[in-house]
Design an enzyme around this catalytic site. Structure first.
Site, PDB file in Angstrom:
ATOM      1  N   ASN A 204       2.012  -0.708  27.145  1.00 38.90           N
ATOM      2  CA  ASN A 204       2.716  -1.997  27.113  1.00 38.90           C
ATOM      3  C   ASN A 204       3.830  -1.994  28.148  1.00 38.90           C
ATOM      4  O   ASN A 204       3.989  -1.047  28.897  1.00 38.90           O
ATOM      5  CB  ASN A 204       3.252  -2.263  25.695  1.00 38.90           C
ATOM      6  N   ASP A 273       0.163   0.432  18.933  1.00 36.83           N
ATOM      7  CA  ASP A 273      -0.283   0.373  17.537  1.00 36.83           C
ATOM      8  C   ASP A 273      -1.669   0.970  17.365  1.00 36.83           C
ATOM      9  O   ASP A 273      -2.037   1.381  16.271  1.00 36.83           O
ATOM     10  CB  ASP A 273      -0.289  -1.092  17.067  1.00 36.83           C
ATOM     11  N   LYS A 283     -15.027   9.260  33.316  1.00 38.96           N
ATOM     12  CA  LYS A 283     -14.687   7.841  33.444  1.00 38.96           C
ATOM     13  C   LYS A 283     -15.831   6.986  32.873  1.00 38.96           C
ATOM     14  O   LYS A 283     -17.002   7.213  33.231  1.00 38.96           O
ATOM     15  CB  LYS A 283     -14.460   7.508  34.916  1.00 38.96           C
ATOM     16  N   ASP A 300       2.379   5.237  12.198  1.00 37.68           N
ATOM     17  CA  ASP A 300       3.583   4.406  12.284  1.00 37.68           C
ATOM     18  C   ASP A 300       4.782   5.362  12.118  1.00 37.68           C
ATOM     19  O   ASP A 300       5.112   5.782  10.993  1.00 37.68           O
ATOM     20  CB  ASP A 300       3.575   3.329  11.187  1.00 37.68           C
ATOM     21  N   PHE A 317      13.524  -1.278  15.569  1.00 39.12           N
ATOM     22  CA  PHE A 317      13.602  -2.487  16.389  1.00 39.12           C
ATOM     23  C   PHE A 317      12.362  -3.316  16.061  1.00 39.12           C
ATOM     24  O   PHE A 317      11.271  -2.753  15.950  1.00 39.12           O
ATOM     25  CB  PHE A 317      13.574  -2.146  17.883  1.00 39.12           C
ATOM     26  N   LYS A 331       9.719  -6.587   8.315  1.00 39.68           N
ATOM     27  CA  LYS A 331       9.526  -5.201   8.788  1.00 39.68           C
ATOM     28  C   LYS A 331      10.561  -4.256   8.189  1.00 39.68           C
ATOM     29  O   LYS A 331      10.259  -3.104   7.896  1.00 39.68           O
ATOM     30  CB  LYS A 331       9.577  -5.144  10.328  1.00 39.68           C
ATOM     31  N   LYS A 335       8.692  -1.377   6.164  1.00 39.05           N
ATOM     32  CA  LYS A 335       8.738  -0.006   6.697  1.00 39.05           C
ATOM     33  C   LYS A 335       9.766   0.852   5.957  1.00 39.05           C
ATOM     34  O   LYS A 335       9.747   2.065   6.052  1.00 39.05           O
ATOM     35  CB  LYS A 335       9.037  -0.039   8.192  1.00 39.05           C
TER      36      LYS A 335
HETATM   37  O1  PMT Z   1      11.992  -0.586  26.756  1.00 39.27           O
HETATM   38  P1  PMT Z   1      12.576  -1.901  27.245  1.00 39.27           P
HETATM   39  O2  PMT Z   1      11.834  -2.450  28.438  1.00 39.27           O
HETATM   40  O3  PMT Z   1      14.044  -1.812  27.450  1.00 39.27           O
HETATM   41  O4  PMT Z   1      12.337  -2.991  26.082  1.00 39.27           O
HETATM   42  C1  PMT Z   1      13.001  -2.847  24.863  1.00 39.27           C
HETATM   43  C2  PMT Z   1      12.104  -3.179  23.654  1.00 39.27           C
HETATM   44  C3  PMT Z   1      11.799  -4.666  23.641  1.00 39.27           C
HETATM   45  C4  PMT Z   1      10.789  -2.379  23.738  1.00 39.27           C
HETATM   46  C5  PMT Z   1      12.907  -2.733  22.378  1.00 39.27           C
HETATM   47  O5  PMT Z   1      14.087  -3.479  22.297  1.00 39.27           O
HETATM   48  C6  PMT Z   1      12.077  -2.930  21.114  1.00 39.27           C
HETATM   49  O6  PMT Z   1      11.991  -3.993  20.558  1.00 39.27           O
HETATM   50  N1  PMT Z   1      11.421  -1.838  20.648  1.00 39.27           N
HETATM   51  C7  PMT Z   1      10.453  -1.859  19.549  1.00 39.27           C
HETATM   52  C8  PMT Z   1       9.134  -2.400  20.047  1.00 39.27           C
HETATM   53  C9  PMT Z   1       8.081  -2.457  18.972  1.00 39.27           C
HETATM   54  O7  PMT Z   1       7.156  -1.688  19.000  1.00 39.27           O
HETATM   55  O8  PMT Z   1       8.323  -3.312  18.019  1.00 39.27           O
HETATM   56  P2  PMT Z   1       7.352  -3.549  16.720  1.00 39.27           P
HETATM   57  O9  PMT Z   1       7.898  -4.762  16.083  1.00 39.27           O
HETATM   58  O10 PMT Z   1       5.936  -3.551  17.146  1.00 39.27           O
HETATM   59  O11 PMT Z   1       7.594  -2.271  15.838  1.00 39.27           O
HETATM   60  C10 PMT Z   1       8.601  -2.216  14.822  1.00 39.27           C
HETATM   61  C11 PMT Z   1       9.192  -0.828  14.776  1.00 39.27           C
HETATM   62  O12 PMT Z   1       8.202   0.134  14.412  1.00 39.27           O
HETATM   63  C12 PMT Z   1       9.792  -0.345  16.078  1.00 39.27           C
HETATM   64  O13 PMT Z   1      11.010   0.313  15.774  1.00 39.27           O
HETATM   65  C13 PMT Z   1       8.770   0.650  16.620  1.00 39.27           C
HETATM   66  O14 PMT Z   1       9.393   1.688  17.383  1.00 39.27           O
HETATM   67  C14 PMT Z   1       8.202   1.200  15.323  1.00 39.27           C
HETATM   68  N2  PMT Z   1       6.810   1.696  15.451  1.00 39.27           N
HETATM   69  C15 PMT Z   1       5.789   0.823  15.684  1.00 39.27           C
HETATM   70  C16 PMT Z   1       4.494   1.298  15.731  1.00 39.27           C
HETATM   71  C17 PMT Z   1       4.253   2.689  15.556  1.00 39.27           C
HETATM   72  N3  PMT Z   1       3.032   3.184  15.617  1.00 39.27           N
HETATM   73  N4  PMT Z   1       5.298   3.511  15.337  1.00 39.27           N
HETATM   74  C18 PMT Z   1       6.564   3.042  15.269  1.00 39.27           C
HETATM   75  O15 PMT Z   1       7.505   3.827  15.091  1.00 39.27           O
END
Ligand code: PMT
Length: 397
Positions: A204, A273, A283, A300, A317, A331, A335
């Site tokens: 991403n 995810d 390949k 997660d 976040f 969330k 979580k």
């Molecule tokens: O890196 P930058 O370019 O500065 O951008 C910052 C950001 C937008 C990436 C950052 O501010 C942000 O929002 N990070 C979390 C991105 C995200 O994956 O959000 P989510 O809503 O999909 O996930 C929720 C939370 O679960 C997040 O804390 C994520 O780290 C966590 N997660 C998600 C999936 C996974 N498999 N494991 C996780 O720990």
């Protein structure tokens, strides 16, 4: 940070110091003594600091009231003199105000640190030792000097501390009485890459800017910080430990190994995810790709950390394109985090791979809005509230 540069051959290293301090999130203004200008030109420091450079003359002032020394003394959160020559250390110990830098050091209420650099005999001279002892007794932090080869051809104690170590010392010094002093903070940052075959991966747009800004802000509060990061487009400062990983699984392993020694966990990474069910060793041909791609969910990490026993204080976040607050709240609950920072993504200029961000911080029974700001500025504000929430949770436990 106000950086004073005094006359010594090590002055050339201070240009690099300015860069590293800026990488670490500091705004740096430079004041040079007359001696320093014999070694490096003000233009060098202007270029690396991005600001005009102040010289030794206290009577040439940029400000209307002619009081640069007072304005700069008040502006600085910290004053670092590097290199600090024997002459400057002597002037400082006597409380002289005979040039701009010495006057600022006298007028400031900020913490002052000095990184001495001089010939080994000048360093060990009784006069210098007395002066250094006086400064220490008054609360000036003396950082170094180090031993090694000297510009004069001798070997011994008197070299200015290496720039990377100096930045680490400065970060520790100025965070020593911060709200997170002694706390261990673990932060995930950046994207993960989930391989499909040797040339393709799922990922991403995350740059890691937000996660690294959070790490710098936590270190500035005195925390001992480790960042576990996917491929970053920003540099992690040398005083912050960095474990570089690629996939979600590697990120989870690196986090799990450190959980026992973590007080606060911040999940700023954009973890993929899904990953490919199996990674092809060759390949995959374009025609076969659609049929070959079976996706399975990754661990997660945030949810797994919340289930760990004992578990740290946990901040997630939430990256959302709509219904930011309600989805962030969902969330937070699903979580099991203590705090969720919901940030809008998908708009130009903020969120993924942008320099700015904005956020709504949510916790059980509370919320706080953070308007759009540069990520380094926003991170400081977020860390300050995280630290309050952390201490409130500790006190009520
Ligand atoms: O890196 P930058 O370019 O500065 O951008 C910052 C950001 C937008 C990436 C950052 O501010 C942000 O929002 N990070 C979390 C991105 C995200 O994956 O959000 P989510 O809503 O999909 O996930 C929720 C939370 O679960 C997040 O804390 C994520 O780290 C966590 N997660 C998600 C999936 C996974 N498999 N494991 C996780 O720990």
């Amino acid at each position: 940070m106000l950086l004073g540069v005094t006359g010594g051959i090590a002055a050339y290293k201070s240009a690099e110091l300015v860069r590293r301090l800026r990488d670490a999130g500091a705004q740096v203004r430079v004041v040079m003594t007359a001696g320093a200008t014999k070694f490096v030109t003000p233009l060098t420091f202007q270029a690396v600091s991005g600001h005009r450079v102040y010289g030794p003359d206290i009577f040439i002032s940029e400000s209307d009231d002619g009081m640069d020394h007072i304005h700069l003394a008040r502006w600085a959160d910290a004053v670092v003199v590097a290199p600090a020559s024997a002459n400057f250390i002597a002037r400082l110990s006597m409380g002289m105000a005979d040039d701009l830098l010495a006057s600022i050091c006298l007028a400031t209420t900020a913490t002052v640190a000095a990184a001495p650099a001089m010939n080994k005999e000048m360093w060990s001279a009784a006069a210098t030792m007395d002066n250094v002892a006086k400064l220490r007794a008054r609360g000036v932090h003396i950082v170094g000097p180090d031993a090694g080869d000297q510009a004069c051809g001798e070997q011994g104690l008197g070299r200015m501390r290496e720039v990377n170590r100096l930045v680490e010392d400065i970060a520790r010094l100025f965070g020593a009485d911060g709200a997170l002093a002694g706390k261990r903070v673990l932060i995930t940052a950046g994207p993960t890459r989930e391989p499909i075959d040797p040339v393709r991966f799922i990922s991403n747009r995350s740059s890691g800017k937000m996660g690294v800004a959070m790490a710098i802000a936590a270190a500035a509060e005195g925390a001992d910080v480790t960042v576990v990061s996917g491929p970053l487009r920003v540099t992690v400062p040398p005083y912050i430990a960095n474990v570089a990983v690629e996939t979600a699984e590697q990120m989870w392993q690196a986090v799990a190994e450190r959980l026992g020694e973590t007080d606060i966990f911040i999940a700023a990474a954009a973890v993929a995810d899904f990953r490919a069910d199996s990674v092809a060793t060759d390949k995959v041909a374009k025609a076969d790709l659609g049929g070959a791609l079976k996706l399975v969910p990754t661990t997660d990490i945030l949810a797994a950390v919340c289930k760990a026993k004992p578990r740290p204080f946990v901040i997630g976040f939430a990256a959302e394109t709509r219904d930011i607050e309600s989805r962030g709240k969902e969330k937070l609950d699903r979580k099991g985090a203590d705090v969720m920072i919901a940030n809008p993504v998908g708009q130009a200029g903020t969120g993924f791979d942008a320099d700015d961000n904005q956020a709504t911080m949510l916790w059980h029974g509370g919320r706080k809005e953070f308007p759009r700001a540069r990520k380094d500025e926003l991170a400081k504000q977020l860390m300050s509230v995280i630290s309050e929430r952390y201490h409130a949770a500790k006190n009520s436990a």
